[in-house]
Every structure is written in structure tokens, then in C-alpha cells.
Design an enzyme around this catalytic site. Structure first.
Site, mmCIF file in Angstrom:
data_model
loop_
_atom_site.group_PDB
_atom_site.id
_atom_site.type_symbol
_atom_site.label_atom_id
_atom_site.label_comp_id
_atom_site.label_asym_id
_atom_site.label_seq_id
_atom_site.Cartn_x
_atom_site.Cartn_y
_atom_site.Cartn_z
ATOM 1 N N TYR A 1 0.829 -1.219 -0.014
ATOM 2 C CA TYR A 1 -0.196 0.013 0.113
ATOM 3 C C TYR A 1 1.095 1.143 -0.058
ATOM 4 C CZ TYR A 1 -3.145 3.714 1.423
ATOM 5 O OH TYR A 1 -3.624 4.710 1.790
ATOM 6 N N GLN B 1 -4.119 18.816 5.340
ATOM 7 C CA GLN B 1 -4.501 18.548 4.363
ATOM 8 C C GLN B 1 -5.970 18.243 4.143
ATOM 9 O OE1 GLN B 1 -4.834 14.744 3.024
ATOM 10 N NE2 GLN B 1 -6.336 15.952 1.590
ATOM 11 N N TYR C 1 -9.245 16.967 2.373
ATOM 12 C CA TYR C 1 -10.273 16.114 1.045
ATOM 13 C C TYR C 1 -11.225 17.003 1.283
ATOM 14 C CZ TYR C 1 -7.453 11.779 0.058
ATOM 15 O OH TYR C 1 -6.581 10.945 -0.417
ATOM 16 N N ARG D 1 -5.119 0.636 -8.315
ATOM 17 C CA ARG D 1 -3.747 -0.152 -7.828
ATOM 18 C C ARG D 1 -3.860 -1.604 -7.756
ATOM 19 N NH1 ARG D 1 -4.199 4.352 -3.254
ATOM 20 N NH2 ARG D 1 -3.997 6.113 -4.580
ATOM 21 N N HIS E 1 0.761 12.877 -6.739
ATOM 22 C CA HIS E 1 0.348 11.836 -5.633
ATOM 23 C C HIS E 1 1.463 10.773 -5.603
ATOM 24 C CE1 HIS E 1 -3.570 11.842 -3.379
ATOM 25 N NE2 HIS E 1 -2.968 10.376 -2.961
ATOM 26 N N ARG F 1 0.419 7.507 -8.198
ATOM 27 C CA ARG F 1 -0.586 6.517 -7.551
ATOM 28 C C ARG F 1 -2.053 6.911 -8.139
ATOM 29 N NH1 ARG F 1 0.745 4.269 -2.465
ATOM 30 N NH2 ARG F 1 -1.136 4.529 -1.555
#
Ligand SMILES: Cc1cc2nc3c(=O)[nH]c(=O)nc-3n(C[C@H](O)[C@H](O)[C@H](O)COP(=O)(O)O)c2cc1C
Length: 381
Positions: free
Chosen positions: A30, A133, A135, A170, A281, A284
Site C-alpha cells: 500500500y 490537508q 479532502y 492499484r 500523488h 498513485r
């Protein structure tokens, strides 16, 4: 940095190897993986390493100073810690370890909305210096409450993320059954049993939860329901309409993270952002993405209107010098610090920051470059 640790783990790749040995496979993958075929993650580091710097040996030079100013604040080095979600899953207590180390070394620590330490604790550990940060929450009341909490905690900078309109594809996480939050399959449990230090620390610190989001999360959700709640709660798709109320409400510095185009840079200026982090990112989200060092080149001409920072793919002091010489005002690293915390536990944050700073200062001394802002003079164009 003790000399024993220094000689065993003198590079980020040494720390990565050690982290790989200590973490269950699903947790390491991960942290470590990119998306799709890993093209973007590889390209980021490969292309930054094409940047070459020229020394000036015959100049009357004493010693370099790594102090750097960004967004009106002074830091001891031109790098900080990128926001990383679910940190406690990868190494228990890792956000606390990294926040404390950032505070000790006077470099910025950015707390993710979806990590396992809350805003208030981050602020306590950094004496109000942690950046937060965000979202973008779907619900305006939740958004306003989080912003109020960040302000009450004394956060100087709000970092709004723009590069997750959808979750990245992913393959490793899909194979591992890892969703946000993780599933505990038999395979994952067997991996945990093989990593006693990780298992011991996870028991010690308890199951990681999204601390900042606790007040908005209904009680008694199982892991699957919690994942669905997260999907409902955040809207990664941003536009001017969603950004304006944030700019109006937030009195501190506002930074847009995930910028990868000249047009978005211009929009960020028009919308009143103080800075951008050129970022993909860490490779990712979009495997067909441009490397951030190449994106940066298109944006430096706006450097007098907005402070331009960068992350994604930096793994060493020389990489930081390359980015700063290419016109970045500041740099961040995500995985590198997490490798450090996972490899060395409580000593990992301190060691990684000291090591990267030592590497960076060596480059400046070798170039005979006295001040960080003079690095662009050493860029071979
Ligand atoms: C495991 C992991 C989780 C991340 N979670 C977040 C997040 O919650 N919020 C965010 O803004 N960026 C997140 N990022 C992106 C980082 O902030 C940063 O942009 C990236 O790690 C930089 O690339 P690097 O790891 O090559 O240094 C995450 C990155 C990783 C590796």
C-alpha cells in the site's frame, strides 16, 4: 542521528529495504506501490535524476546555509513531510513519530484528512505548526467544522487536495483486498503473523482509525460500512464553486496540492491560493502522468504570483537540490519518511530528516552554493 543507525541506513533505499522486511506485505505494498503498471512512479524519480548541477569551485566560499523561507515561514531545510493517509496501518504511531521529528528539525509536517492522528494531536506535537490537508467534504457543515478545528488548532496552512477525482487503480491493493479501510482477510492475517514487531506495535497502539473524522462518523460501523461512509463523505471533484467558500472562510495560507497543468496553476492564482504543490500523488493516480519535475518547468514562470512547491519521486538530498535548482520554492516527500518510520520505529523520523538534510547540505557545499535560493544558478540548462 546516532552513528550506528547512520552507518546501517545511510540512504532512503536502505530504509525501504528494512521497511519491506518489517511490514506485512499488504501494508508495504500500500505504501510502496504506484498505480496500474507503475510507469508514473518510476518516471518521477527517473526524470528528476536527469537534472544536472554545476559546481563553482573557485569561488570564495565558506559554508552553505540550508535555511529556507516559504509562505512567509522560515524552515531549517527546504523539505517537509507530505500528507499520507492511513499511516498507522503501515507503521503504528507513525504520524506521531513524524510530527515530533518535523517539530524537532523545524521542517513542515502535513497531516492528511484520512490519517490515523487527529488535527488536535498534530497541533499539540508540533506546537501549532502542522499544516492540514483537506479532502473536500461533500457536506458544507462538515467542511466548515473541519476548517474551524484546523484554525482553532493553529494550523498555519490548509492544503486542499485536487488530484483524487477518483481513487487510483492499484493492482496490488486490489489483489491484497485492501480498500479504504483495509479488509482483514485470512491472507492478510497470515502476513501479519510473520511480522511480530508490526503485530506487537499494532496491539500496543490499537486498531488505526480516522481520528480527524471521528466526530462525523456514525458509531458502530463495520469496516465495509466505514469505507462506504468515506466514499459518501468526500468529493474529490473540485471546481471554482467548491473552492470559493473555502478561500473565503480560511484566513491562513491556502495551498492547492496535486497541480499538474499550467491552466490549473493559473486558476489557482485567480482563486486566491497562496501556493501550489506540483504533485501527481507520488504516481498513485494517473499512470500516464507527466513527471512532476517536467510539470514544474511549465509553471515556474508564475513563481512571482504564487509559491510553487513540488513532491513525487524525490528520494535524496541531491533530488531536493535538483528540484530547488529547477525553480521549486520548497519540496516534500511522502514515502521516504514513511520508510524511515517503518524501518526504525520511534527513531525513524529523526534519522530520516537528519540523513536527508546531511545529504542536501553536502550537495550545497559541493556546489559551493551558500544559500538555497541561489541553487537555480547551478542548473545546467
Ligand atoms: C501511502 C500513501 C498515502 C497517501 N495519502 C495521501 C493523502 O491522504 N492525502 C494526500 O494529499 N496525499 C496522499 N498521498 C500523496 C503524498 O502526499 C505525496 O504526494 C506523495 O507521496 C509524494 O510522492 P513520494 O512518495 O514519491 O515522495 C499519499 C501517498 C502515499 C504513498
Amino acid at each position: 542521528m546516532t552513528s550506528e543507525i547512520c552507518s546501517r541506513y545511510p540512504s532512503i533505499s536502505d530504509l525501504r529495504e528494512k521497511a519491506k522486511n518489517r511490514l506485512p506485505q499488504f501494508a508495504f505494498e500500500y505504501l510502496d506501490g504506484g498505480c496500474n503498471e507503475d510507469v508514473s512512479i518510476i518516471r518521477n524519480t527517473a526524470e528528476i535524476r536527469e537534472v544536472q548541477l554545476q559546481p563553482r569551485y573557485l569561488r570564495n566560499f565558506g559554508e552553505s546555509d540550508t535555511q529556507t523561507k516559504v509562505l512567509g515561514m522560515e524552515f531549517d531545510a527546504p523539505f517537509g513531510i507530505s500528507p499520507v493517509g492511513l499511516q498507522g496501518l503501515m507503521w503504528p504511531n507513525s504520524p506521531e513519530i513524524l510530527a515530533k521529528a518535523a517539530q524537532k528539525h523545524n521542517v513542515p509536517f502535513i497531516l492528511s484528512s484520512v490519517t490515523t492522528m487527529g488535527i488536535e494531536r498534530a497541533s499539540e506535537l508540533t506546537e501549532g505548526k502542522a499544516w492540514f490537508q483537506l479532502y473536500n467534504p461533500v457536506d458544507d457543515a462538515v467542511r466548515n467544522d473541519i476548517i474551524d478545528r484546523a484554525e482553532a488548532a493553529g494550523c498555519p496552512v490548509l492544503v486542499l487536495l485536487c488530484d483524487v477525482p477518483t481513487f487510483g487503480y492499484r493492482p496490488r491493493d486490489i489483489r491484497n483486498g485492501l480498500a479504504l479501510p483495509p479488509k482483514m482477510s485470512l491472507k492478510n492475517i497470515l502476513q501479519i503473523l510473520g511480522k511480530p514487531a508490526w503485530a506487537y506495535n499494532t496491539l500496543k497502539y490499537g486498531q488505526p482509525t480516522f481520528e480527524t473524522l471521528k466526530p462525523y462518523t456514525p458509531e458502530g460501523l463495520n469496516l465495509k460500512q466505514l469505507g462506504q461512509f468515506m466514499d459518501r463523505t468526500f468529493s474529490g471533484k473540485l471546481n471554482a464553486e467548491k473552492i470559493k467558500p473555502i478561500r473565503d472562510k480560511w484566513k491562513g495560507k491556502l495551498v492547492l496540492k496535486g497541480v499538474a497543468s499550467e491552466q490549473d496553476t493559473k486558476d489557482a492564482i485567480d482563486l486566491g491560493f497562496d501556493g501550489i504543490i506540483v504533485s501527481n500523488h507520488g504516481g498513485r493516480q494517473l499512470d500516464a502522468a507527466q513527471s512532476t519535475i517536467n510539470s514544474l518547468r511549465e509553471m515556474t514562470k508564475y513563481g512571482d504570483q504564487i509559491e510553487i512547491m513540488i513532491d513525487s519521486g524525490l528520494r535524496s538530498g541531491p533530488d531536493i537540490a535538483r528540484a530547488m535548482a529547477s525553480g521549486a520554492k520548497f519540496t516534500f516527500m511522502g514515502r521516504s519518511f514513511m520508510y524511515g518510520a517503518a524501518a526504525l520505529g520511534n527513531k525513524g523520523g529523526d534519522h530520516t530528516i537528519s540523513m536527508v538534510k546531511t545529504q542536501f547540505k553536502q550537495v550545497m557545499d559541493q556546489l559551493c552554493c551558500g544559500r538555497v535560493e541561489d541553487l537555480p544558478n547551478h542548473l545546467i540548462k
